[in-house]
Design a protein around this motif. Structure first.
Motif, PDB file in Angstrom:
ATOM      1  N   TRP A  31     -38.422  32.980   1.977  1.00  0.00           N
ATOM      2  CA  TRP A  31     -38.829  31.996   2.981  1.00  0.00           C
ATOM      3  C   TRP A  31     -38.732  32.575   4.389  1.00  0.00           C
ATOM      4  CZ3 TRP A  31     -36.266  30.042   7.172  1.00  0.00           C
ATOM      5  CH2 TRP A  31     -36.874  28.956   7.828  1.00  0.00           C
ATOM      6  N   TYR A  32     -37.668  33.273   4.694  1.00  0.00           N
ATOM      7  CA  TYR A  32     -37.453  33.769   6.058  1.00  0.00           C
ATOM      8  C   TYR A  32     -38.608  34.662   6.513  1.00  0.00           C
ATOM      9  CZ  TYR A  32     -34.987  35.575  10.151  1.00  0.00           C
ATOM     10  OH  TYR A  32     -34.625  35.907  11.446  1.00  0.00           O
ATOM     11  N   PHE A  33     -39.091  35.505   5.623  1.00  0.00           N
ATOM     12  CA  PHE A  33     -40.168  36.429   5.990  1.00  0.00           C
ATOM     13  C   PHE A  33     -41.554  35.800   5.832  1.00  0.00           C
ATOM     14  CE2 PHE A  33     -36.717  39.466   4.937  1.00  0.00           C
ATOM     15  CZ  PHE A  33     -36.638  40.088   6.172  1.00  0.00           C
ATOM     16  N   SER A  34     -41.770  35.057   4.748  1.00  0.00           N
ATOM     17  CA  SER A  34     -43.117  34.518   4.502  1.00  0.00           C
ATOM     18  C   SER A  34     -43.419  33.284   5.352  1.00  0.00           C
ATOM     19  CB  SER A  34     -43.290  34.186   3.020  1.00  0.00           C
ATOM     20  OG  SER A  34     -42.395  33.158   2.631  1.00  0.00           O
ATOM     21  N   ASP A  35     -42.440  32.381   5.478  1.00  0.00           N
ATOM     22  CA  ASP A  35     -42.690  31.119   6.178  1.00  0.00           C
ATOM     23  C   ASP A  35     -42.225  31.134   7.633  1.00  0.00           C
ATOM     24  OD1 ASP A  35     -43.000  28.475   3.881  1.00  0.00           O
ATOM     25  OD2 ASP A  35     -42.886  30.568   3.304  1.00  0.00           O
ATOM     26  N   LEU A  37     -41.066  33.995   9.681  1.00  0.00           N
ATOM     27  CA  LEU A  37     -41.633  35.091  10.476  1.00  0.00           C
ATOM     28  C   LEU A  37     -43.129  35.279  10.224  1.00  0.00           C
ATOM     29  CD1 LEU A  37     -38.887  37.883  10.272  1.00  0.00           C
ATOM     30  CD2 LEU A  37     -39.319  36.275  12.144  1.00  0.00           C
ATOM     31  N   GLY A  38     -43.601  34.830   9.065  1.00  0.00           N
ATOM     32  CA  GLY A  38     -45.007  35.035   8.725  1.00  0.00           C
ATOM     33  C   GLY A  38     -45.340  36.499   8.487  1.00  0.00           C
ATOM     34  N   ARG A  39     -44.339  37.271   8.045  1.00  0.00           N
ATOM     35  CA  ARG A  39     -44.542  38.709   7.799  1.00  0.00           C
ATOM     36  C   ARG A  39     -43.817  39.081   6.509  1.00  0.00           C
ATOM     37  NH1 ARG A  39     -43.836  42.714  12.602  1.00  0.00           N
ATOM     38  NH2 ARG A  39     -44.910  43.951  11.007  1.00  0.00           N
ATOM     39  N   ARG A  40     -44.430  38.727   5.434  1.00  0.00           N
ATOM     40  CA  ARG A  40     -43.834  38.905   4.117  1.00  0.00           C
ATOM     41  C   ARG A  40     -43.508  40.363   3.808  1.00  0.00           C
ATOM     42  NH1 ARG A  40     -47.021  36.892  -1.302  1.00  0.00           N
ATOM     43  NH2 ARG A  40     -45.323  37.127  -2.791  1.00  0.00           N
ATOM     44  N   GLU A  41     -44.305  41.283   4.346  1.00  0.00           N
ATOM     45  CA  GLU A  41     -44.141  42.703   4.031  1.00  0.00           C
ATOM     46  C   GLU A  41     -42.837  43.295   4.556  1.00  0.00           C
ATOM     47  OE1 GLU A  41     -45.866  42.664   8.141  1.00  0.00           O
ATOM     48  OE2 GLU A  41     -46.162  41.510   6.294  1.00  0.00           O
ATOM     49  N   LEU A  42     -42.193  42.605   5.509  1.00  0.00           N
ATOM     50  CA  LEU A  42     -40.973  43.129   6.112  1.00  0.00           C
ATOM     51  C   LEU A  42     -39.793  43.138   5.144  1.00  0.00           C
ATOM     52  CD1 LEU A  42     -41.055  41.603   9.713  1.00  0.00           C
ATOM     53  CD2 LEU A  42     -41.495  43.961   9.042  1.00  0.00           C
ATOM     54  N   TYR A  43     -39.891  42.389   4.064  1.00  0.00           N
ATOM     55  CA  TYR A  43     -38.787  42.351   3.106  1.00  0.00           C
ATOM     56  C   TYR A  43     -38.551  43.725   2.476  1.00  0.00           C
ATOM     57  CZ  TYR A  43     -35.817  40.721  -0.759  1.00  0.00           C
ATOM     58  OH  TYR A  43     -34.788  40.535  -1.647  1.00  0.00           O
ATOM     59  N   GLU A  44     -39.609  44.421   2.158  1.00  0.00           N
ATOM     60  CA  GLU A  44     -39.455  45.761   1.589  1.00  0.00           C
ATOM     61  C   GLU A  44     -38.778  46.691   2.596  1.00  0.00           C
ATOM     62  OE1 GLU A  44     -39.889  46.921  -1.489  1.00  0.00           O
ATOM     63  OE2 GLU A  44     -40.317  44.835  -2.013  1.00  0.00           O
ATOM     64  N   ASN A  45     -39.138  46.560   3.874  1.00  0.00           N
ATOM     65  CA  ASN A  45     -38.480  47.364   4.911  1.00  0.00           C
ATOM     66  C   ASN A  45     -36.996  47.028   4.985  1.00  0.00           C
ATOM     67  OD1 ASN A  45     -41.000  48.378   5.504  1.00  0.00           O
ATOM     68  ND2 ASN A  45     -41.287  47.172   7.354  1.00  0.00           N
ATOM     69  N   MET A  46     -36.685  45.748   4.896  1.00  0.00           N
ATOM     70  CA  MET A  46     -35.290  45.319   4.942  1.00  0.00           C
ATOM     71  C   MET A  46     -34.481  45.954   3.816  1.00  0.00           C
ATOM     72  SD  MET A  46     -33.725  41.459   4.585  1.00  0.00           S
ATOM     73  CE  MET A  46     -32.189  41.032   5.405  1.00  0.00           C
ATOM     74  N   VAL A 170     -35.475  40.658  12.496  1.00  0.00           N
ATOM     75  CA  VAL A 170     -34.436  39.760  11.971  1.00  0.00           C
ATOM     76  C   VAL A 170     -33.529  39.371  13.123  1.00  0.00           C
ATOM     77  CG1 VAL A 170     -32.454  39.563  10.425  1.00  0.00           C
ATOM     78  CG2 VAL A 170     -34.543  40.707   9.646  1.00  0.00           C
ATOM     79  N   GLU A 171     -33.665  38.121  13.587  1.00  0.00           N
ATOM     80  CA  GLU A 171     -32.945  37.665  14.775  1.00  0.00           C
ATOM     81  C   GLU A 171     -31.690  36.869  14.441  1.00  0.00           C
ATOM     82  OE1 GLU A 171     -35.652  33.764  15.769  1.00  0.00           O
ATOM     83  OE2 GLU A 171     -36.555  35.745  16.013  1.00  0.00           O
ATOM     84  N   HIS A 172     -31.433  36.645  13.163  1.00  0.00           N
ATOM     85  CA  HIS A 172     -30.244  35.908  12.740  1.00  0.00           C
ATOM     86  C   HIS A 172     -29.211  36.875  12.163  1.00  0.00           C
ATOM     87  CE1 HIS A 172     -33.341  32.783  12.905  1.00  0.00           C
ATOM     88  NE2 HIS A 172     -32.349  31.929  13.098  1.00  0.00           N
ATOM     89  N   GLU A 173     -27.955  36.472  12.263  1.00  0.00           N
ATOM     90  CA  GLU A 173     -26.890  37.309  11.729  1.00  0.00           C
ATOM     91  C   GLU A 173     -27.054  37.460  10.222  1.00  0.00           C
ATOM     92  OE1 GLU A 173     -21.984  37.431  11.443  1.00  0.00           O
ATOM     93  OE2 GLU A 173     -22.987  35.890  12.642  1.00  0.00           O
ATOM     94  N   VAL A 174     -26.851  38.681   9.747  1.00  0.00           N
ATOM     95  CA  VAL A 174     -26.927  38.943   8.308  1.00  0.00           C
ATOM     96  C   VAL A 174     -25.511  39.063   7.764  1.00  0.00           C
ATOM     97  CG1 VAL A 174     -27.809  40.454   6.497  1.00  0.00           C
ATOM     98  CG2 VAL A 174     -29.132  40.130   8.597  1.00  0.00           C
ATOM     99  N   ASN A 175     -25.235  38.296   6.726  1.00  0.00           N
ATOM    100  CA  ASN A 175     -23.918  38.293   6.087  1.00  0.00           C
ATOM    101  C   ASN A 175     -24.048  38.941   4.713  1.00  0.00           C
ATOM    102  OD1 ASN A 175     -21.192  37.657   5.575  1.00  0.00           O
ATOM    103  ND2 ASN A 175     -21.768  35.732   4.596  1.00  0.00           N
ATOM    104  N   TYR A 176     -23.242  39.967   4.471  1.00  0.00           N
ATOM    105  CA  TYR A 176     -23.352  40.741   3.231  1.00  0.00           C
ATOM    106  C   TYR A 176     -22.240  40.369   2.252  1.00  0.00           C
ATOM    107  CZ  TYR A 176     -26.275  43.558   6.294  1.00  0.00           C
ATOM    108  OH  TYR A 176     -27.233  43.972   7.189  1.00  0.00           O
ATOM    109  N   ARG A 177     -22.656  40.103   1.023  1.00  0.00           N
ATOM    110  CA  ARG A 177     -21.697  39.916  -0.064  1.00  0.00           C
ATOM    111  C   ARG A 177     -21.894  41.046  -1.062  1.00  0.00           C
ATOM    112  NH1 ARG A 177     -21.591  33.518  -1.786  1.00  0.00           N
ATOM    113  NH2 ARG A 177     -20.578  32.710   0.095  1.00  0.00           N
TER     114      ARG A 177
END
Length: 201
Positions: A31-35, A37-46, A170-177
């Motif tokens: 959702w964050y990338f597709s809806d 940001l409107g840039r679905r392709e960025l997920y692979e970069n992430m 990615v403008e929001h804090e990323v929390n890693y588990r």
């Protein structure tokens, strides 16, 4: 594909929890990338950036989970709450992006650090930390609060967030588990799905 809440709720009613996990949590639609940001392709970069900064083994995996994944939360303590883009008038803080890293190697490094610290200093939020470890994961946000913690892992998350902001918007804090296994992630997530489904009626 746009992630529609009504469609997701319908699938929650009609799919078994394991199938919902496979389709939505492990799927490539974010959702964050597709809806948002409107840039679905960025997920692979992430995923590439996270794998590089945390020095993944070949078998290691990372996936976005939580409200950034489908647009709203399935967690029991905030069930159904939409992803909060920015702090609102009720002072609810902006949502984090939750990333699950499945890596036995990284889990073991962080777990060993906790075990060594236990005999040297006070572990902050000990009950919460031990409960999470028993569930098969370690939250790096809690780990970063500990004094004398393994700086290599914490610095990886800080550096990773800076790169994600610069290269993936990615403008929001990323929390890693850090999860010990995919099965641990699946068990934990399905537990939340089952509780959410009971509230759907």
């Amino acid at each position: 594909m746009s992630l529609d809440r009504e469609v997701i709720n319908s699938d929650l009613r009609n799919l078994c929890s394991s199938s919902f996990f496979d389709q939505y949590i492990m799927g490539e639609d974010i959702w964050y990338f597709s809806d948002y940001l409107g840039r679905r392709e960025l997920y692979e970069n992430m995923k590439r950036i996270i794998a590089s900064e945390f020095t993944f083994d070949q078998s290691d995996v990372c996936v976005v989970v939580g409200s950034a994944k489908i647009g709203f939360s399935l967690a029991p303590n905030k069930s159904g709450r939409n992803f909060i883009v920015k702090e609102d008038v009720s002072n609810q803080r902006a949502s984090d992006i939750d990333v699950a890293i499945i890596s036995k190697k990284i889990f073991t490094v962080v777990w060993d650090t906790y075990k060594n610290l236990k005999y040297k200093t006070h572990i902050k939020r000990y009950d919460q930390v031990s409960s999470q470890i028993f569930s098969g994961y370690i939250n790096l946000k809690l780990a970063s609060e500990q004094s004398q913690f393994e700086e290599v892992i914490i610095n990886s998350s800080i550096r990773c967030n800076k790169i994600l902001y610069q290269e993936c918007s990615v403008e929001h804090e990323v929390n890693y588990r850090i999860y010990h296994s995919l099965e641990d992630l699946k068990r934990y997530t399905i537990s939340g799905i089952e509780k959410y489904k009971k509230g759907l009626g």
